[in-house]
Design an enzyme around this catalytic site. Structure first.
Site, PDB file in Angstrom:
ATOM      1  N   HIS A 180       9.283  -3.680   3.466  1.00 39.67           N
ATOM      2  CA  HIS A 180       8.654  -3.878   2.156  1.00 39.67           C
ATOM      3  C   HIS A 180      10.094  -4.299   1.031  1.00 39.67           C
ATOM      4  O   HIS A 180       9.844  -5.139   0.071  1.00 39.67           O
ATOM      5  CB  HIS A 180       8.267  -2.739   1.626  1.00 39.67           C
ATOM      6  CG  HIS A 180       7.061  -2.462   2.279  1.00 39.67           C
ATOM      7  ND1 HIS A 180       6.898  -1.249   3.226  1.00 39.67           N
ATOM      8  CD2 HIS A 180       5.645  -2.750   2.266  1.00 39.67           C
ATOM      9  CE1 HIS A 180       5.548  -1.212   3.757  1.00 39.67           C
ATOM     10  NE2 HIS A 180       4.847  -2.112   3.111  1.00 39.67           N
ATOM     11  N   MET A 228       0.898  -1.220  -0.185  1.00 39.01           N
ATOM     12  CA  MET A 228       0.048  -0.153  -0.035  1.00 39.01           C
ATOM     13  C   MET A 228       0.830   1.133  -0.166  1.00 39.01           C
ATOM     14  O   MET A 228       0.470   2.281   0.329  1.00 39.01           O
ATOM     15  CB  MET A 228      -1.078   0.065   1.055  1.00 39.01           C
ATOM     16  CG  MET A 228      -2.134  -1.175   1.169  1.00 39.01           C
ATOM     17  SD  MET A 228      -3.587  -0.670   2.044  1.00 39.01           S
ATOM     18  CE  MET A 228      -2.778  -0.277   3.546  1.00 39.01           C
ATOM     19  N   GLN A 274      -3.087 -12.181   7.878  1.00 30.48           N
ATOM     20  CA  GLN A 274      -3.216 -11.944   6.529  1.00 30.48           C
ATOM     21  C   GLN A 274      -2.575 -13.038   5.601  1.00 30.48           C
ATOM     22  O   GLN A 274      -3.055 -13.458   4.416  1.00 30.48           O
ATOM     23  CB  GLN A 274      -2.584 -10.546   6.187  1.00 30.48           C
ATOM     24  CG  GLN A 274      -2.706 -10.260   4.692  1.00 30.48           C
ATOM     25  CD  GLN A 274      -2.315  -8.726   4.424  1.00 30.48           C
ATOM     26  OE1 GLN A 274      -2.918  -7.650   4.597  1.00 30.48           O
ATOM     27  NE2 GLN A 274      -0.879  -8.669   4.168  1.00 30.48           N
ATOM     28  N   LEU A 325       9.042  -3.198  11.770  1.00 30.83           N
ATOM     29  CA  LEU A 325       8.663  -2.107  10.867  1.00 30.83           C
ATOM     30  C   LEU A 325       7.415  -2.145  10.389  1.00 30.83           C
ATOM     31  O   LEU A 325       6.779  -3.131  10.098  1.00 30.83           O
ATOM     32  CB  LEU A 325       9.617  -2.075   9.808  1.00 30.83           C
ATOM     33  CG  LEU A 325      11.431  -2.334  10.237  1.00 30.83           C
ATOM     34  CD1 LEU A 325      12.004  -2.096   8.842  1.00 30.83           C
ATOM     35  CD2 LEU A 325      11.631  -0.928  11.112  1.00 30.83           C
ATOM     36  N   GLN A 362     -10.553  -2.267   2.458  1.00 30.02           N
ATOM     37  CA  GLN A 362     -10.286  -2.939   3.782  1.00 30.02           C
ATOM     38  C   GLN A 362      -9.955  -2.028   5.010  1.00 30.02           C
ATOM     39  O   GLN A 362      -9.702  -2.313   5.917  1.00 30.02           O
ATOM     40  CB  GLN A 362      -8.712  -3.759   3.644  1.00 30.02           C
ATOM     41  CG  GLN A 362      -7.576  -2.701   3.517  1.00 30.02           C
ATOM     42  CD  GLN A 362      -6.247  -3.640   2.777  1.00 30.02           C
ATOM     43  OE1 GLN A 362      -6.407  -4.074   1.717  1.00 30.02           O
ATOM     44  NE2 GLN A 362      -5.227  -3.629   3.612  1.00 30.02           N
ATOM     45  N   ARG A 410       2.847   2.454   9.622  1.00 27.46           N
ATOM     46  CA  ARG A 410       2.102   3.031  10.684  1.00 27.46           C
ATOM     47  C   ARG A 410       2.974   3.558  11.597  1.00 27.46           C
ATOM     48  O   ARG A 410       2.669   4.337  12.485  1.00 27.46           O
ATOM     49  CB  ARG A 410       0.850   2.129  11.106  1.00 27.46           C
ATOM     50  CG  ARG A 410      -0.399   2.159  10.083  1.00 27.46           C
ATOM     51  CD  ARG A 410      -1.611   1.521  10.752  1.00 27.46           C
ATOM     52  NE  ARG A 410      -2.894   1.860   9.844  1.00 27.46           N
ATOM     53  CZ  ARG A 410      -3.102   1.035   8.974  1.00 27.46           C
ATOM     54  NH1 ARG A 410      -2.545  -0.339   8.943  1.00 27.46           N
ATOM     55  NH2 ARG A 410      -4.395   1.081   8.200  1.00 27.46           N
ATOM     56  N   LEU A 433       6.862   3.027   2.045  1.00 29.56           N
ATOM     57  CA  LEU A 433       7.476   1.674   2.068  1.00 29.56           C
ATOM     58  C   LEU A 433       8.594   2.068   3.187  1.00 29.56           C
ATOM     59  O   LEU A 433       9.166   3.236   3.435  1.00 29.56           O
ATOM     60  CB  LEU A 433       8.120   1.512   0.672  1.00 29.56           C
ATOM     61  CG  LEU A 433       7.123   1.194  -0.348  1.00 29.56           C
ATOM     62  CD1 LEU A 433       7.818   0.879  -1.622  1.00 29.56           C
ATOM     63  CD2 LEU A 433       6.045   0.299  -0.117  1.00 29.56           C
TER      64      LEU A 433
END
Length: 275
Positions: free
Chosen positions: A33, A26, A150, A181, A57, A184, A29
């Protein structure tokens, strides 16, 4: 590195299905990621990363509108990690009409833990991932273990629909302090960031206590919740589960994971520790 914004351009750049490795994101980064991109690079295939903040979501009270959009910086980071192609559609491209067809995951796996506290979250995740798989048509897709539930939900979806995609797990990247990490983490103040390591510490302590006294699981989980709450957190859950199905751990179970979610200030953090 190419940056593409339409499905048509993506299909033109990737004419052969199953000939790429995929990292969906999303955006906003961080090193976590980028570690997934480097892992995907190890397959010897072109690496595609997607950047799309998926409205489906997010609940109405959550942070969809303020979620950071940092496309230019993200592309620079992806290029430095060896990414070959970025797919960055806008909402009108990925959802040209209301997405009334949705993927409903198994409630036994998706309506517990995160799904209990964020109703509809995994329906939104599965729907966008299914759609991205249809656009990118990857051979392998890499998802981080930090979002443990997830990862399991996506794996189950791929199995249930017999999708020609191998789901690969990437290890959680942590700061030197031990903080997992997360995009948010940027919401945290300096004081909160220093305090945020308490979540991982609580999960580790819970896991160790369960190994010593598995018959006391419910009591130990309640104590862990109370301990975080006493330190100023608003915890949703801290629990020990089986890795295989996220069922409640029992004495004699092996391959376990301690998972937790808690709010620190205005920021909700999640973490997990495999046992």
């Amino acid at each position: 590195m190419k940056v593409l914004h339409t499905i048509a351009a993506l299909r033109e750049a990737l004419p052969q299905p199953g000939a790429n490795a995929f990292v969906p994101t999303m955006g906003n980064l961080h090193e976590g990621h980028l570690s997934l991109v480097r892992q995907a690079k190890g397959h010897g295939l072109p690496v595609v990363a997607s950047i799309f903040v998926n409205r489906l979501q997010f609940a109405p009270h959550e942070d969809f509108d303020r979620y950071p959009r940092t496309l230019v910086r993200d592309c620079e980071l992806l290029e430095s990690a060896g990414c070959d192609l970025v797919f960055a559609p806008d909402e009108r491209e990925l959802y040209p009409q209301p997405q009334t067809f949705k993927v409903q995951p198994d409630p036994a796996l998706a309506d517990i833990l995160e799904g209990h506290f964020r109703p509809g979250f995994f329906t939104g995740v599965c729907t966008v991932v299914m759609k991205l798989f249809g656009c990118v048509r990857p051979q392998v897709a890499v998802f981080g273990k930090k979002d443990y539930q997830q990862l399991m939900v996506i794996r189950r979806m791929v199995e249930q629909f017999a999708l020609p995609v191998t789901i690969e797990a990437g290890e959680t990247e942590r700061a030197a302090s031990g903080l997992a990490l997360s995009s948010r983490n940027g919401y945290l103040s300096d004081e909160e960031r220093a305090k945020a390591t308490e979540l991982a510490a609580a999960l580790k302590a819970l896991g160790q206590a369960f190994v010593q006294s598995p018959e006391r699981r419910a009591e130990l989980e309640a104590q862990a919740l109370a301990g975080l709450k006493a330190r100023g957190w608003l915890p949703d859950y801290l629990t020990v589960r089986r890795r295989s199905d996220l069922g409640e751990a029992q004495a004699g179970d092996r391959e376990l994971v301690a998972l937790g979610a808690a709010k620190l200030g205005n920021t909700r953090l999640i973490d997990n520790v495999e046992l």
